[in-house]
Design a protein around this motif. Structure first.
Motif, PDB file in Angstrom:
ATOM      1  N   ARG A 187      29.699  51.003  47.635  1.00  0.00           N
ATOM      2  CA  ARG A 187      30.685  50.141  48.454  1.00  0.00           C
ATOM      3  C   ARG A 187      30.294  49.735  49.831  1.00  0.00           C
ATOM      4  O   ARG A 187      30.327  48.578  50.443  1.00  0.00           O
ATOM      5  CB  ARG A 187      32.066  50.926  48.346  1.00  0.00           C
ATOM      6  CG  ARG A 187      33.059  49.664  48.336  1.00  0.00           C
ATOM      7  CD  ARG A 187      33.053  48.956  47.214  1.00  0.00           C
ATOM      8  NE  ARG A 187      33.827  47.854  47.724  1.00  0.00           N
ATOM      9  CZ  ARG A 187      35.167  47.202  47.151  1.00  0.00           C
ATOM     10  NH1 ARG A 187      35.867  48.580  46.786  1.00  0.00           N
ATOM     11  NH2 ARG A 187      35.842  46.130  47.537  1.00  0.00           N
ATOM     12  N   PHE A 190      26.729  47.793  49.755  1.00  0.00           N
ATOM     13  CA  PHE A 190      26.970  46.551  49.400  1.00  0.00           C
ATOM     14  C   PHE A 190      27.942  45.655  50.479  1.00  0.00           C
ATOM     15  O   PHE A 190      27.571  44.374  50.544  1.00  0.00           O
ATOM     16  CB  PHE A 190      27.501  46.445  48.134  1.00  0.00           C
ATOM     17  CG  PHE A 190      26.537  46.284  46.906  1.00  0.00           C
ATOM     18  CD1 PHE A 190      26.008  45.017  46.231  1.00  0.00           C
ATOM     19  CD2 PHE A 190      26.092  47.481  46.556  1.00  0.00           C
ATOM     20  CE1 PHE A 190      25.071  45.043  45.496  1.00  0.00           C
ATOM     21  CE2 PHE A 190      25.068  47.771  45.630  1.00  0.00           C
ATOM     22  CZ  PHE A 190      24.557  46.185  44.969  1.00  0.00           C
ATOM     23  N   LEU A 194      26.675  42.034  51.738  1.00  0.00           N
ATOM     24  CA  LEU A 194      27.549  41.012  51.622  1.00  0.00           C
ATOM     25  C   LEU A 194      27.762  40.199  52.813  1.00  0.00           C
ATOM     26  O   LEU A 194      27.942  38.993  53.099  1.00  0.00           O
ATOM     27  CB  LEU A 194      28.847  41.461  50.991  1.00  0.00           C
ATOM     28  CG  LEU A 194      28.836  41.747  49.431  1.00  0.00           C
ATOM     29  CD1 LEU A 194      30.064  42.758  49.053  1.00  0.00           C
ATOM     30  CD2 LEU A 194      28.938  40.444  48.490  1.00  0.00           C
ATOM     31  N   PRO A 203      33.410  41.401  46.996  1.00  0.00           N
ATOM     32  CA  PRO A 203      32.655  40.045  46.195  1.00  0.00           C
ATOM     33  C   PRO A 203      33.669  39.442  45.547  1.00  0.00           C
ATOM     34  O   PRO A 203      34.527  40.186  44.730  1.00  0.00           O
ATOM     35  CB  PRO A 203      31.569  40.872  45.569  1.00  0.00           C
ATOM     36  CG  PRO A 203      32.098  42.398  45.412  1.00  0.00           C
ATOM     37  CD  PRO A 203      32.737  42.628  46.513  1.00  0.00           C
ATOM     38  N   LYS A 206      29.949  37.475  40.377  1.00  0.00           N
ATOM     39  CA  LYS A 206      28.908  38.767  40.189  1.00  0.00           C
ATOM     40  C   LYS A 206      27.392  37.821  40.890  1.00  0.00           C
ATOM     41  O   LYS A 206      26.767  38.591  41.419  1.00  0.00           O
ATOM     42  CB  LYS A 206      28.483  38.560  38.636  1.00  0.00           C
ATOM     43  CG  LYS A 206      29.383  39.264  37.838  1.00  0.00           C
ATOM     44  CD  LYS A 206      28.770  39.466  36.625  1.00  0.00           C
ATOM     45  CE  LYS A 206      30.055  40.321  35.678  1.00  0.00           C
ATOM     46  NZ  LYS A 206      29.703  40.483  34.333  1.00  0.00           N
ATOM     47  N   ILE A 209      27.472  39.503  44.389  1.00  0.00           N
ATOM     48  CA  ILE A 209      26.785  40.953  44.265  1.00  0.00           C
ATOM     49  C   ILE A 209      25.330  40.701  44.108  1.00  0.00           C
ATOM     50  O   ILE A 209      24.350  41.613  44.604  1.00  0.00           O
ATOM     51  CB  ILE A 209      27.365  41.562  42.976  1.00  0.00           C
ATOM     52  CG1 ILE A 209      28.967  41.893  43.002  1.00  0.00           C
ATOM     53  CG2 ILE A 209      26.710  42.950  42.475  1.00  0.00           C
ATOM     54  CD1 ILE A 209      29.692  42.503  42.241  1.00  0.00           C
ATOM     55  N   LEU A 350      33.548  43.275  38.237  1.00  0.00           N
ATOM     56  CA  LEU A 350      32.738  43.588  39.353  1.00  0.00           C
ATOM     57  C   LEU A 350      32.289  44.720  39.908  1.00  0.00           C
ATOM     58  O   LEU A 350      31.230  45.024  40.515  1.00  0.00           O
ATOM     59  CB  LEU A 350      33.499  42.617  40.429  1.00  0.00           C
ATOM     60  CG  LEU A 350      33.724  40.985  40.363  1.00  0.00           C
ATOM     61  CD1 LEU A 350      34.321  40.336  41.390  1.00  0.00           C
ATOM     62  CD2 LEU A 350      32.435  40.397  39.745  1.00  0.00           C
ATOM     63  N   MET A 354      28.538  45.969  40.458  1.00  0.00           N
ATOM     64  CA  MET A 354      28.114  46.670  41.730  1.00  0.00           C
ATOM     65  C   MET A 354      27.516  47.900  41.390  1.00  0.00           C
ATOM     66  O   MET A 354      26.441  48.336  42.001  1.00  0.00           O
ATOM     67  CB  MET A 354      29.219  46.885  42.726  1.00  0.00           C
ATOM     68  CG  MET A 354      28.750  47.260  44.053  1.00  0.00           C
ATOM     69  SD  MET A 354      30.255  47.482  45.193  1.00  0.00           S
ATOM     70  CE  MET A 354      30.383  45.531  45.662  1.00  0.00           C
TER      71      MET A 354
END
Length: 401
Positions: A187, A190, A194, A203, A206, A209, A350, A354
């Protein structure tokens, strides 16, 4: 300063609980002693390096044990995902756990948490309204413990002063290959990628991601290690130049190493709340509520926040902290907070995407080759040994004739 504050708080606590009832205002003097002599214990599961527990400072768990007669079995985890997996597996039973906001939402949805009886937690009155769970729908299930933000920590001796450190892009700078640390949980990792991609921390599809995963794969060859609590030793010892981590821990590391500094990325960052919760099936729920209430005592909460460096959601505790603490990076400006986001629970598809992308990142081609290499070497050694043995046997056989 920290040790002085903790000593004062310890004396205050001793005085507080020895005063007559009239001096304790509305506090129930029997509250903390009603389980004494019952040989009771509670299991508490918290993040590592996340409570005042050192000799010479306020040892919160010991103070609670001495005051209540309740034994605290205290263990730690390194990430929300690690904590979740352990509880989900049913391999351990806890009375108090301290997850982050988005994980609390998930645990509520999966019926992993039970509602505390707030009449047993009178000190909940000190928690500021803004931290009572509106962002993650956890108000009925949790009591905020701390809050914080993610910053960029860097070593001023190892990072070129001409380089821009107020951007997540510094973590992709090839100049620092082998000197960059990165979060070892999906988390947070990413989330950074992001934001680098111009997206929200949460997000929406997809494709976002996938874009973030591509950035993380590009970064991987630059990363020295994916870490959580290991960051303390590495950054404090000057073994790495740059890392993203939590502002509260940055304060601790900067105190250990004056060459370290912290910066907020202008792209925006994560603002989180960690809160005390009671898992479904907790064996000693009332004792757990007593522990949570003790953690919310203003003097205890102030000593804890001062020691660990994280921000306190306890308004009475905040007033007890020195001005320099309230003006530290743990309490960022309104402008920085305006660009900060909270993680929310992702839809299942999602969340799975991830998790799969994260696993793929950790076991991509380079990682696969790294894991496969020992096996290849082992097979080669066995093959060579087999050939040698065959030749020896052949020579022995020929020698018989």
């Amino acid at each position: 300063m920290k040790k002085v504050i903790c000593m004062v708080v310890a004396i205050t606590l001793l005085t507080l609980f020895s005063l007559p009832a009239a001096a304790l205002e509305d506090m129930d003097t029997d509250y903390y002693t009603r389980f004494k002599g019952q040989n009771m214990s509670i299991n508490v599961y918290n993040w590592g390096q996340y409570i005042s527990d050192q000799e010479g400072d306020l040892d919160i768990n010991k103070e609670f044990e001495d005051l209540t007669g309740i034994k605290v079995n205290y263990t730690t985890f390194a990430s929300n995902e690690e904590m979740y997996a352990k509880l989900r597996s049913g391999g351990a039973s806890y009375d108090v756990v301290i997850p982050s906001d988005y994980m609390i939402t998930r645990m509520i949805s999966e019926k992993m948490l039970t509602k505390p009886d707030f009449s047993n937690i009178p000190n909940y009155q000190y928690i500021s309204e803004e931290f009572k769970g509106d962002d993650y729908n956890g108000a009925a299930y949790s009591v905020p413990y701390t809050w914080g933000t993610v910053v960029i920590i860097y070593n001023k001796k190892l990072v070129d002063p001409a380089d821009d450190v107020e951007t997540w892009g510094i973590l992709w700078n090839k100049k620092y290959k082998g000197n960059i640390l990165m979060f070892n949980n999906p988390r947070d990792a990413f989330g950074i990628a992001l934001k680098m991609s111009g997206y929200t921390l949460n997000p929406e599809n997809k494709k976002q991601i996938e874009d973030a995963a591509k950035l993380l794969k590009e970064q991987k060859s630059l990363v020295q290690a994916y870490v959580m609590d290991e960051i303390f030793d590495k950054m404090s010892a000057g073994e790495a130049a740059i890392a993203p981590y939590y502002a509260g821990d940055a304060i601790t590391m900067m105190a250990d190493n004056p060459n370290l500094a912290a910066a907020y990325p202008r792209e925006g960052t994560n603002r989180f709340v960690d809160a005390m919760c009671i898992p479904t099936g907790a064996k000693n729920k009332e004792a757990a509520e007593m522990y949570i209430n003790f953690m919310c005592e203003p003097e205890v909460a102030a000593a804890n926040a001062d020691y660990i460096g994280y921000s306190t959601p306890n308004s009475a505790a905040l007033e007890l902290l020195d001005e320099d603490v309230r003006n530290s990076i743990s309490y960022p400006s309104k402008e920085i907070l305006a660009k900060s986001e909270a993680f929310v629970m992702l839809p299942n598809d999602l969340s799975l995407a991830m998790d799969e992308a994260w696993k793929g990142l950790l076991t991509d081609d380079k990682g696969f080759e790294f894991l496969l290499m020992p096996a290849i070497v082992g097979i080669a050694v066995l093959a060579i040994a087999f050939i040698i043995i065959r030749r020896i046997n052949k020579q022995k056989k020929e020698s018989r004739y």
